[in-house]
Design a protein around this motif. Structure first.
Motif, PDB file in Angstrom:
ATOM      1  N   VAL A  12       0.834  -1.201   0.000  1.00 41.00           N
ATOM      2  CA  VAL A  12       0.000   0.000   0.000  1.00 41.00           C
ATOM      3  C   VAL A  12       0.874   1.259   0.000  1.00 41.00           C
ATOM      4  O   VAL A  12       0.562   2.249  -0.667  1.00 41.00           O
ATOM      5  N   LEU A  13       1.994   1.233   0.730  1.00 33.49           N
ATOM      6  CA  LEU A  13       2.855   2.409   0.812  1.00 33.49           C
ATOM      7  C   LEU A  13       3.471   2.770  -0.537  1.00 33.49           C
ATOM      8  O   LEU A  13       3.772   3.937  -0.788  1.00 33.49           O
ATOM      9  N   ARG A  14       3.673   1.779  -1.398  1.00 33.68           N
ATOM     10  CA  ARG A  14       4.250   2.079  -2.711  1.00 33.68           C
ATOM     11  C   ARG A  14       3.344   3.011  -3.511  1.00 33.68           C
ATOM     12  O   ARG A  14       3.810   3.725  -4.398  1.00 33.68           O
ATOM     13  N   HIS A  15       2.052   2.986  -3.208  1.00 27.93           N
ATOM     14  CA  HIS A  15       1.097   3.813  -3.959  1.00 27.93           C
ATOM     15  C   HIS A  15       0.276   4.668  -2.995  1.00 27.93           C
ATOM     16  O   HIS A  15      -0.903   4.910  -3.230  1.00 27.93           O
ATOM     17  N   ILE A  16       0.874   5.133  -1.908  1.00 27.14           N
ATOM     18  CA  ILE A  16       0.123   5.856  -0.883  1.00 27.14           C
ATOM     19  C   ILE A  16      -0.479   7.136  -1.440  1.00 27.14           C
ATOM     20  O   ILE A  16      -1.511   7.621  -0.945  1.00 27.14           O
ATOM     21  N   ASP A  17       0.138   7.713  -2.489  1.00 21.46           N
ATOM     22  CA  ASP A  17      -0.404   8.945  -3.048  1.00 21.46           C
ATOM     23  C   ASP A  17      -1.691   8.725  -3.821  1.00 21.46           C
ATOM     24  O   ASP A  17      -2.353   9.680  -4.227  1.00 21.46           O
ATOM     25  N   ARG A  18      -2.080   7.458  -4.044  1.00 22.54           N
ATOM     26  CA  ARG A  18      -3.329   7.183  -4.750  1.00 22.54           C
ATOM     27  C   ARG A  18      -4.550   7.409  -3.867  1.00 22.54           C
ATOM     28  O   ARG A  18      -5.638   7.646  -4.366  1.00 22.54           O
ATOM     29  N   TYR A  19      -4.374   7.291  -2.568  1.00 21.82           N
ATOM     30  CA  TYR A  19      -5.520   7.271  -1.662  1.00 21.82           C
ATOM     31  C   TYR A  19      -5.710   8.657  -1.055  1.00 21.82           C
ATOM     32  O   TYR A  19      -4.969   9.083  -0.177  1.00 21.82           O
ATOM     33  N   GLN A  20      -6.746   9.349  -1.554  1.00 20.92           N
ATOM     34  CA  GLN A  20      -6.985  10.722  -1.140  1.00 20.92           C
ATOM     35  C   GLN A  20      -7.839  10.812   0.119  1.00 20.92           C
ATOM     36  O   GLN A  20      -7.851  11.840   0.783  1.00 20.92           O
ATOM     37  N   THR A  21      -8.582   9.769   0.440  1.00 22.14           N
ATOM     38  CA  THR A  21      -9.445   9.777   1.624  1.00 22.14           C
ATOM     39  C   THR A  21      -9.140   8.558   2.481  1.00 22.14           C
ATOM     40  O   THR A  21      -8.551   7.568   2.012  1.00 22.14           O
TER      41      THR A  21
ATOM     42  N   ALA B 277      13.402  -2.665   1.018  1.00 19.17           N
ATOM     43  CA  ALA B 277      12.350  -1.894   1.684  1.00 19.17           C
ATOM     44  C   ALA B 277      12.858  -0.504   2.054  1.00 19.17           C
ATOM     45  O   ALA B 277      12.128   0.481   1.973  1.00 19.17           O
ATOM     46  N   ASP B 278      14.145  -0.409   2.436  1.00 21.24           N
ATOM     47  CA  ASP B 278      14.701   0.903   2.783  1.00 21.24           C
ATOM     48  C   ASP B 278      14.718   1.823   1.569  1.00 21.24           C
ATOM     49  O   ASP B 278      14.428   3.011   1.662  1.00 21.24           O
ATOM     50  N   GLN B 279      15.069   1.250   0.383  1.00 25.57           N
ATOM     51  CA  GLN B 279      15.085   2.063  -0.826  1.00 25.57           C
ATOM     52  C   GLN B 279      13.683   2.489  -1.214  1.00 25.57           C
ATOM     53  O   GLN B 279      13.463   3.604  -1.681  1.00 25.57           O
ATOM     54  N   ASP B 280      12.705   1.593  -1.038  1.00 25.89           N
ATOM     55  CA  ASP B 280      11.316   1.945  -1.311  1.00 25.89           C
ATOM     56  C   ASP B 280      10.883   3.099  -0.433  1.00 25.89           C
ATOM     57  O   ASP B 280      10.213   4.032  -0.878  1.00 25.89           O
ATOM     58  N   ALA B 281      11.233   3.039   0.851  1.00 25.98           N
ATOM     59  CA  ALA B 281      10.849   4.117   1.766  1.00 25.98           C
ATOM     60  C   ALA B 281      11.514   5.429   1.357  1.00 25.98           C
ATOM     61  O   ALA B 281      10.896   6.489   1.395  1.00 25.98           O
ATOM     62  N   GLN B 282      12.781   5.366   0.942  1.00 24.07           N
ATOM     63  CA  GLN B 282      13.466   6.581   0.526  1.00 24.07           C
ATOM     64  C   GLN B 282      12.849   7.140  -0.750  1.00 24.07           C
ATOM     65  O   GLN B 282      12.750   8.355  -0.929  1.00 24.07           O
ATOM     66  N   ASP B 283      12.414   6.234  -1.664  1.00 27.75           N
ATOM     67  CA  ASP B 283      11.736   6.686  -2.872  1.00 27.75           C
ATOM     68  C   ASP B 283      10.478   7.466  -2.529  1.00 27.75           C
ATOM     69  O   ASP B 283      10.154   8.481  -3.155  1.00 27.75           O
ATOM     70  N   LEU B 284       9.736   6.995  -1.517  1.00 30.56           N
ATOM     71  CA  LEU B 284       8.524   7.703  -1.092  1.00 30.56           C
ATOM     72  C   LEU B 284       8.865   9.109  -0.619  1.00 30.56           C
ATOM     73  O   LEU B 284       8.190  10.079  -0.959  1.00 30.56           O
ATOM     74  N   VAL B 285       9.920   9.194   0.197  1.00 33.53           N
ATOM     75  CA  VAL B 285      10.322  10.500   0.714  1.00 33.53           C
ATOM     76  C   VAL B 285      10.776  11.407  -0.420  1.00 33.53           C
ATOM     77  O   VAL B 285      10.415  12.579  -0.491  1.00 33.53           O
ATOM     78  N   ASP B 286      11.582  10.855  -1.355  1.00 33.11           N
ATOM     79  CA  ASP B 286      12.086  11.661  -2.461  1.00 33.11           C
ATOM     80  C   ASP B 286      10.945  12.158  -3.345  1.00 33.11           C
ATOM     81  O   ASP B 286      10.935  13.306  -3.790  1.00 33.11           O
ATOM     82  N   ARG B 287       9.971  11.272  -3.623  1.00 38.13           N
ATOM     83  CA  ARG B 287       8.847  11.677  -4.465  1.00 38.13           C
ATOM     84  C   ARG B 287       8.035  12.787  -3.806  1.00 38.13           C
ATOM     85  O   ARG B 287       7.511  13.674  -4.460  1.00 38.13           O
ATOM     86  N   ALA B 288       7.917  12.720  -2.467  1.00 38.60           N
ATOM     87  CA  ALA B 288       7.136  13.742  -1.767  1.00 38.60           C
ATOM     88  C   ALA B 288       7.834  15.094  -1.813  1.00 38.60           C
ATOM     89  O   ALA B 288       7.189  16.130  -1.753  1.00 38.60           O
TER      90      ALA B 288
END
Length: 701
Positions: free
Chosen positions: A274-283, A579-590
């Motif tokens: 779910v975290l890989r696509h967390i920006d999809r969920y607006q509500t 998983a650490d790289q995935d988390a960093q990708d989330l931060v970088d994208r934000a």
């Protein structure tokens, strides 16, 4: 710049040393000298630099010295206040204080610390720290219970040479506290000041409970902290349930507390997906739907939940789900059989059947309560829904033979191409080996993606829609559309598949696919599909989309790379991310800014309706129409042999800027500004862009 070392007066420093040597506290000295205790307290917290002459003389007489001797600066000793100082406000040197690992705040903003240091440099420490006497070998003897931010800011001043760490100038309150009381006081002090991060607060609660579970219960902590017991339970539960990747995302500001509560109800593996696509969920509801995708609500159970040994998750809104579908199905199956056994006492017969479709061909069409009637307890093998069909009379003869088994999948073979003998050389062998290796990697990638898509109906639907919206130049990620490739994978209609009830109405058509036997069977299939549960249809749909995943030729398309990245699947030449790289990708994208608009467009066209149109579609239209406009003030663009079109108007004298000023319908009526339909404008743009350049030229007037 004020001299911070003089914020504590020489009189206070002198009295401090003499009181320490005599083992006295502030109340003791006030009583012995016959002066108000408040005068000494004001002196020691820096609110006063001297005592009234009469009180100063009384104190000097008690110590047997002249008043002038008390006002002279003294060398600060290295000793510590005696126990009588506990519970009082005193002044301590910075060097005898140390930070505590029990502080619930783990992160301090450097900028706010610098601002606090500037305030202390100008005005001193206006509120005392809270400390406890906790001597440890090789460490300062006082540990900070509350006020670590002030201590850190004072340490910055000491490093800059603006504060003497050996002078007793830090106002503190010494308290008696064990580890649990220390933790509670630290949390309370932080809650009353700058907001503590929810994860830090939760860690403090958890540490408190770990010290003494019998003493520190959620209700006790809530009473001590000044919150509800439910708040404590939710915070501790969030800390225990969130995976490390989710906690890092929360600290980076990608997750709110409400989202964290919802996400924490899922398994760690599901949280990562779910975290890989967390920006999809607006509500929050969209996030709940993603977390519970494929889970079974407890309201579906036909058994007593108190005796259920599996795990049940509870969402933030109180909805409850079984965490494991197989555990639920096993318990539901046992409950269905017990229900059938119990109903056999009241009917001529009772049967438990696990099937996705009611076997109407086995029973008479009319129900009856006469002798011989019975009950069928029917459980769906995928959803676990149990329905009870009573007053059933078995048919004497079966009107229809049993469905024929679905054909076995055809084996896939690969026949390598054989080059002419005169072209085969020793130097070509490495190239052929590398080519086979590349083909194997691509095939493995396709299979990995297909396996994941077959279990992810949400992505399957998104993939189908995205492929339908691809540009004409894009080869797409699916091999054929629904109408281009008849049939479904045979595995869907086999026993255990989501469409197993259609097995008697389909026939093999080759390539491991099945289709309707005849036109009459098509109607029966549609009727059965329309009555199936949505979950069953979505499972079949996802498998169908996965079966159509294209095998890439050459370089992978951006769509396939994004699909693989979303699932965490390595692509040829690219290792799988951790998983650490995935988390960093989330931060970088934000943290990435929005892309700047393309400044090289030959023409800029804007839409003046209520809702904005996708910028990429507008850019394609602007590039395509630019060669035919030539600076005209007003241009009409229509479809060939049709009145439907758009009116483009130049923005003032700027020949590089136009706006869509109106939409023209089939009757030639113009709809302008807010009356325009965005849906119709978008449909026109896409239809016009499909035309050849020669056709486009004839449509511009």
């Amino acid at each position: 710049m004020p001299d911070t070392t003089l914020l504590i007066s020489p009189l206070a420093a002198s009295l401090f040393e003499r009181m320490r040597a005599a083992g006295m506290g502030i109340p003791d000295l006030a009583k012995a000298a016959g002066i108000p205790k408040a005068s000494l307290e004001r002196l020691f917290v820096g609110m006063a630099t001297d005592l009234p002459a009469a009180e100063l003389g009384a104190v000097a007489a008690f110590f047997g010295v002249e008043p002038e001797a008390l006002t002279q600066a003294v060398q600060t000793g290295t000793g510590l206040p005696a126990k009588s100082f506990r519970g009082e406000r005193v002044l301590l040197p910075l060097r005898v204080l140390r930070r505590s690992s029990r502080n619930p705040r783990k992160h301090f903003d450097p900028e706010t610390l610098r601002q606090l240091a500037d305030s202390i440099r100008s005005f001193g420490i206006l509120q005392n720290l809270v400390v406890r006497h906790d001597p440890q070998p090789g460490q300062p003897e006082f540990v900070i219970v509350a006020g670590e931010r002030r201590f850190r800011a004072a340490s910055l001043l000491a490093e800059a040479g603006d504060l003497d760490p050996d002078q007793p100038i830090i106002p503190v309150a010494v308290v008696d506290a064990d580890d649990a009381r220390h933790t509670a006081m630290a949390i309370l002090e932080n809650l009353q000041r700058e907001a503590v991060h929810p994860l830090d607060e939760a860690q403090g609660f958890a540490d408190l409970i770990a010290l003494d579970p019998d003493r520190w219960r959620p209700s006790t902590i809530a009473q001590e902290i000044g919150c509800s017991a439910r708040h404590v339970q939710l915070r501790v539960g969030m800390l225990q349930k969130l995976c490390d990747q989710a906690q890092r995302a929360m600290r980076a500001g990608l997750l709110t507390v409400s989202q964290a509560y919802v996400l924490g109800t899922a398994s760690h593996a599901r949280q990562a997906e779910v975290l890989r696509h967390i920006d999809r969920y607006q509500t929050l509801q969209q996030l709940r739907d993603a977390v519970t995708d494929g889970l079974v609500p407890v309201t579906r159970a036909k058994f007593d939940l108190d005796g259920f040994a599996g795990r049940i998750i509870t969402l933030d809104n109180g909805a409850r789900y079984f965490a494991d579908r197989e555990e639920f199905l096993a318990a539901q199956r046992a409950a269905g059989k017990s229900l059938a056994d119990a109903m056999a006492e009241a009917w001529a017969w009772a049967e438990f059947l696990e099937d996705g479709w009611f076997p109407a061909n086995r029973f008479e069409p009319e129900r009856s309560d006469e002798a011989g009637a019975g009950v069928l307890v029917l459980m769906h093998p995928i959803t676990g829904v149990i329905t009870i069909h009573d007053e059933l009379l078995p048919r004497q003869e079966q009107a229809r033979p049993a469905p024929a088994p679905a054909p076995a999948p055809e084996p896939e073979t690969w026949t390598p191409s054989v080059a002419p003998q005169d072209q085969t050389t020793a130097t070509q062998a490495p190239d052929a080996t590398q080519r086979r290796r590349d083909e194997e990697q691509v095939a493995q990638l396709r299979q990995s993606l297909a396996d994941r898509i077959a279990k992810d109906s949400r992505t399957a639907l998104a993939l189908l829609l995205a492929d339908a919206l691809r540009s004409e130049e894009d080869a797409g990620v699916l091999e054929r559309g629904p109408s281009d490739d008849p049939g479904l994978p045979a595995s869907l209609c086999r026993s255990g598949g989501p469409l197993a009830t259609l097995g008697g109405d389909v026939m093999p058509i080759g390539r491991g696919r099945v289709a309707a036997r005849d036109e009459e069977a098509t109607g029966l299939i549609l009727s059965r599909l329309m009555s199936m549960p949505m979950l069953q249809l979505l499972e079949a749909f996802a498998a169908w989309v996965a079966d159509h995943l294209a095998t890439p030729a050459g370089d992978l398309s951006p769509a396939l790379r994004e699909l693989a990245r979303g699932y965490g699947i390595a692509t040829p030449g690219q290792p799988q991310q951790s998983a650490d790289q995935d988390a960093q990708d989330l931060v970088d994208r934000a943290r990435q800014p929005d892309p700047a608009p393309d400044a090289d467009l030959p023409l800029l066209i804007t839409y003046s309706g209520g809702n904005q149109i996708d910028g990429r579609l507008m850019e394609r239209f602007a590039v395509a129409v630019a060669p035919f406009i030539d600076g005209q003030r007003s241009v009409k663009v229509t479809l060939p042999d049709s009145k439907i079109g758009l009116q483009l108007s130049r923005c003032g004298d700027d020949e590089s800027r136009y706006e869509i000023s109106s939409y023209i319908d089939q009757s030639g009526c113009h709809w302008s500004h807010s009356c325009m339909s965005k849906t119709r404008v978008v449909a026109f743009l896409r239809e016009w862009l499909r035309k050849e350049e020669a056709e486009r030229r004839l449509t511009i007037h």
